[in-house]
Design a protein around this motif. Structure first.
Motif, PDB file in Angstrom:
ATOM      1  N   GLY A   1     -97.183  60.141  27.985  1.00  0.00           N
ATOM      2  CA  GLY A   1     -96.506  59.672  29.312  1.00  0.00           C
ATOM      3  C   GLY A   1     -97.532  59.504  30.337  1.00  0.00           C
ATOM      4  O   GLY A   1     -97.281  59.204  31.577  1.00  0.00           O
ATOM      5  N   ALA A   2     -98.997  59.827  30.333  1.00  0.00           N
ATOM      6  CA  ALA A   2     -99.828  59.817  31.412  1.00  0.00           C
ATOM      7  C   ALA A   2    -100.034  58.292  31.714  1.00  0.00           C
ATOM      8  O   ALA A   2    -100.378  57.842  32.604  1.00  0.00           O
ATOM      9  CB  ALA A   2    -101.136  60.416  30.932  1.00  0.00           C
ATOM     10  N   GLY A   3     -99.631  57.287  30.841  1.00  0.00           N
ATOM     11  CA  GLY A   3     -99.894  55.984  31.139  1.00  0.00           C
ATOM     12  C   GLY A   3    -100.650  55.129  30.396  1.00  0.00           C
ATOM     13  O   GLY A   3    -101.317  54.332  30.658  1.00  0.00           O
ATOM     14  N   LYS A   4    -101.547  55.830  29.213  1.00  0.00           N
ATOM     15  CA  LYS A   4    -102.663  55.484  28.703  1.00  0.00           C
ATOM     16  C   LYS A   4    -102.111  54.063  27.986  1.00  0.00           C
ATOM     17  O   LYS A   4    -102.826  53.068  28.216  1.00  0.00           O
ATOM     18  CB  LYS A   4    -102.964  56.234  27.541  1.00  0.00           C
ATOM     19  CG  LYS A   4    -103.311  57.640  28.116  1.00  0.00           C
ATOM     20  CD  LYS A   4    -103.643  58.740  26.638  1.00  0.00           C
ATOM     21  CE  LYS A   4    -102.710  58.848  25.817  1.00  0.00           C
ATOM     22  NZ  LYS A   4    -101.561  59.386  26.304  1.00  0.00           N
ATOM     23  N   THR A   5    -101.323  53.605  27.094  1.00  0.00           N
ATOM     24  CA  THR A   5    -100.989  52.485  26.376  1.00  0.00           C
ATOM     25  C   THR A   5    -100.696  51.285  27.628  1.00  0.00           C
ATOM     26  O   THR A   5    -101.094  50.168  27.501  1.00  0.00           O
ATOM     27  CB  THR A   5     -99.472  52.721  25.817  1.00  0.00           C
ATOM     28  OG1 THR A   5     -99.907  53.727  24.630  1.00  0.00           O
ATOM     29  CG2 THR A   5     -99.339  51.242  25.066  1.00  0.00           C
ATOM     30  N   THR A   6    -100.021  51.952  28.825  1.00  0.00           N
ATOM     31  CA  THR A   6     -99.463  50.840  29.913  1.00  0.00           C
ATOM     32  C   THR A   6    -100.520  50.478  30.520  1.00  0.00           C
ATOM     33  O   THR A   6    -100.857  49.242  30.642  1.00  0.00           O
ATOM     34  CB  THR A   6     -98.174  51.314  30.590  1.00  0.00           C
ATOM     35  OG1 THR A   6     -97.198  51.873  29.842  1.00  0.00           O
ATOM     36  CG2 THR A   6     -97.817  50.593  31.788  1.00  0.00           C
TER      37      THR A   6
ATOM     38  N   ARG B   1     -91.461  60.741  33.552  1.00  0.00           N
ATOM     39  CA  ARG B   1     -91.657  59.348  32.912  1.00  0.00           C
ATOM     40  C   ARG B   1     -90.885  59.448  31.328  1.00  0.00           C
ATOM     41  O   ARG B   1     -90.852  58.348  30.759  1.00  0.00           O
ATOM     42  CB  ARG B   1     -93.165  59.262  32.626  1.00  0.00           C
ATOM     43  CG  ARG B   1     -93.554  58.873  34.120  1.00  0.00           C
ATOM     44  CD  ARG B   1     -95.195  58.777  33.981  1.00  0.00           C
ATOM     45  NE  ARG B   1     -95.966  58.650  35.311  1.00  0.00           N
ATOM     46  CZ  ARG B   1     -97.135  58.448  35.345  1.00  0.00           C
ATOM     47  NH1 ARG B   1     -98.052  58.579  34.218  1.00  0.00           N
ATOM     48  NH2 ARG B   1     -97.834  58.250  36.825  1.00  0.00           N
TER      49      ARG B   1
ATOM     50  N   ARG C   1     -91.717  60.255  20.614  1.00  0.00           N
ATOM     51  CA  ARG C   1     -92.853  61.333  20.539  1.00  0.00           C
ATOM     52  C   ARG C   1     -92.196  62.496  19.824  1.00  0.00           C
ATOM     53  O   ARG C   1     -91.425  63.346  20.207  1.00  0.00           O
ATOM     54  CB  ARG C   1     -93.270  61.774  22.069  1.00  0.00           C
ATOM     55  CG  ARG C   1     -94.303  60.834  22.560  1.00  0.00           C
ATOM     56  CD  ARG C   1     -93.835  59.954  23.690  1.00  0.00           C
ATOM     57  NE  ARG C   1     -94.876  59.352  24.334  1.00  0.00           N
ATOM     58  CZ  ARG C   1     -94.861  58.192  25.090  1.00  0.00           C
ATOM     59  NH1 ARG C   1     -93.560  57.594  25.223  1.00  0.00           N
ATOM     60  NH2 ARG C   1     -95.694  57.399  25.456  1.00  0.00           N
TER      61      ARG C   1
ATOM     62  N   LYS D   1     -98.515  56.787  41.307  1.00  0.00           N
ATOM     63  CA  LYS D   1     -99.213  55.411  41.549  1.00  0.00           C
ATOM     64  C   LYS D   1     -98.665  54.309  40.744  1.00  0.00           C
ATOM     65  O   LYS D   1     -98.345  54.604  39.656  1.00  0.00           O
ATOM     66  CB  LYS D   1    -101.008  55.660  41.343  1.00  0.00           C
ATOM     67  CG  LYS D   1    -101.166  56.698  42.167  1.00  0.00           C
ATOM     68  CD  LYS D   1    -102.910  56.867  42.020  1.00  0.00           C
ATOM     69  CE  LYS D   1    -103.431  57.887  42.894  1.00  0.00           C
ATOM     70  NZ  LYS D   1    -104.827  58.335  42.532  1.00  0.00           N
TER      71      LYS D   1
END
Ligand SMILES: Nc1ncnc2c1ncn2[C@@H]1O[C@H](COP(=O)(O)OP(=O)(O)O)[C@@H](O)[C@H]1O
Ligand SMILES: O=C(O)C1=C[C@@H](OP(=O)(O)O)[C@@H](O)[C@H](O)C1
Ligand SMILES: [Mg+2]
Length: 167
Positions: free
Chosen positions: A11-16, A109, A116, A151
């Motif tokens: 959910g940190a946004g790595k893929t996005t 998120r 997961r 952000k």
């Protein structure tokens, strides 16, 4: 250019962020989960159900070592840093960026997300427990930390580009 590896919790946004960063830099993006799902023709959930986590982790290490170590962005799964062998590979082969987000942001998120397997059951409890264990590992494994809390994606890409002197 050495490969850029994005690490961080689910959910940190790595893929996005990784997809947007690859577009910005005009380099290919390899998401370790997506490569694994394509190779196995199974979702991550199905791999955990039909095999087990250890099987997944072996695949993850193998795939990580097959992905180009030059001129690419690699978005890793959140647990890749748990294996020392993977941390050594990341450190030896690229620039490692930890995408941080605070716990509440991670919970928000992933509220609607069921993809997961490690968060099945009490999602918030699992996030608090796992994140608590892993936060020091992400920090130790990273060359840079980018706080993504609150952000927009393009703002995070901009921060990464400044960090790496790409702009
Ligand atoms: N900076 C952000 N702000 C708000 N939502 C985000 C942000 N980055 C990612 N998300 C959302 O969080 C969820 C998880 O993103 P994802 O890229 O799959 O994370 P990871 O690959 O680190 O698990 C997705 O629904 C995505 O749209
Ligand atoms: O944190 C973890 O152990 C995992 C994170 C997932 O990837 P994301 O971080 O992209 O969700 C995926 O690799 C698998 O569910 C295990
Ligand atoms: Mg991902």
């Amino acid at each position: 250019m050495k490969t850029i590896y994005l690490i961080g919790f689910m959910g940190a946004g790595k893929t996005t962020v990784g997809k947007a960063l690859g577009r910005y830099m005009s380099v290919p993006v390899f998401d370790t989960d997506e490569v694994i799902e394509r190779k196995e023709q199974l979702t991550i959930n199905a791999i955990f159900e039909q095999h087990n986590e250890a099987y997944f982790r072996e695949l993850e290490t193998k795939i990580l070592q097959e992905i180009p170590t030059e001129n690419a962005v690699v978005t890793t799964g959140g647990g890749i840093v748990c294996k020392h062998e993977n941390r050594i590979f990341l450190n030896n082969n690229g620039v490692v960026i930890f995408l941080y987000a605070d716990e509440d942001e991670i919970v928000k998120r992933l509220e609607q997300d069921e993809s997961r397997p490690l968060l099945k059951g009490d999602k918030k409890e699992k996030i608090v427990e796992l994140y608590g264990e892993r936060l020091p590992i992400y920090k130790e494994a990273a060359d840079y930390l980018i706080d993504t809390t609150g952000k927009e994606i393009n703002e995070i890409v901009k921060e990464i580009s400044i960090c790496l002197n790409l702009s």
